[in-house]
Design a protein around this motif. Structure first.
Motif, PDB file in Angstrom:
ATOM      1  N   THR A 189      15.751  13.137  -9.184  1.00 18.57           N
ATOM      2  CA  THR A 189      14.560  12.342  -8.906  1.00 18.57           C
ATOM      3  C   THR A 189      13.359  13.253  -8.691  1.00 18.57           C
ATOM      4  OG1 THR A 189      14.988  12.323  -6.521  1.00 18.57           O
ATOM      5  CG2 THR A 189      15.886  10.491  -7.807  1.00 18.57           C
ATOM      6  N   PRO A 218      13.582   8.141 -10.674  1.00 15.53           N
ATOM      7  CA  PRO A 218      14.558   8.872 -11.497  1.00 15.53           C
ATOM      8  C   PRO A 218      13.872   9.654 -12.611  1.00 15.53           C
ATOM      9  CG  PRO A 218      14.652   6.525 -11.964  1.00 15.53           C
ATOM     10  CD  PRO A 218      13.715   6.698 -10.807  1.00 15.53           C
ATOM     11  N   THR A 249      20.339  13.994 -18.070  1.00  9.76           N
ATOM     12  CA  THR A 249      20.299  12.787 -17.262  1.00  9.76           C
ATOM     13  C   THR A 249      19.962  11.565 -18.116  1.00  9.76           C
ATOM     14  OG1 THR A 249      17.992  13.206 -16.664  1.00  9.76           O
ATOM     15  CG2 THR A 249      19.677  13.997 -15.138  1.00  9.76           C
ATOM     16  N   GLY A 303      18.349   8.658 -14.348  1.00  8.41           N
ATOM     17  CA  GLY A 303      18.321   9.992 -13.742  1.00  8.41           C
ATOM     18  C   GLY A 303      19.695  10.495 -13.335  1.00  8.41           C
TER      19      GLY A 303
END
Length: 121
Positions: free
Chosen positions: A37, A43, A64, A68
């Motif tokens: 994050t 995210p 990711t 995220g």
């Protein structure tokens, strides 16, 4: 007499099969998962996450997803270093992430914006 021997053999074979089935399904690995994050807890999709350890035969990488999140599901037990990089953010390293048998370690990474240029107006 013959049927008694056959029944005894069948019961013993099933008992041995049942005992070895537990051994075959036991876990010999663990995992690492986490979320990347920004400073506002939003995210960060598309971040590159690298995993390094002497327990591995080489580094592993993941990216990711839109939430995220990243995951390394089948890795041997040991101590790992997780490195996360994304353009426009400072690189983050987490040392000493421990993975145990049949367990998943969670790593939360918060990235800060990297100021590489100053614009004078």
């Amino acid at each position: 007499m013959r049927s008694r021997w056959l029944i005894t053999f069948t019961v013993l074979a099933l008992a041995v099969l049942g005992l070895t089935a537990n051994v075959a399904t036991s876990q010999t690995t663990g995992g690492i998962e986490g979320t990347v994050t920004d400073a506002n807890d939003a995210p960060l999709p598309g971040a590159s996450v690298d995993l390094k350890s002497s327990s591995l035969q080489g580094p592993r990488s993941a990216v990711t997803n839109s939430a995220g999140r990243f995951r390394f599901p089948v890795i041997p037990p040991g101590t790992y270093t997780v490195t996360c990089a994304l353009s426009g953010f400072k690189k983050v390293e987490r040392h000493g992430v421990t993975v145990n048998l049949d367990a998943t370690a969670t790593v939360l990474i918060r990235m800060e914006i990297s100021v590489t240029q100053e614009i004078v107006v």
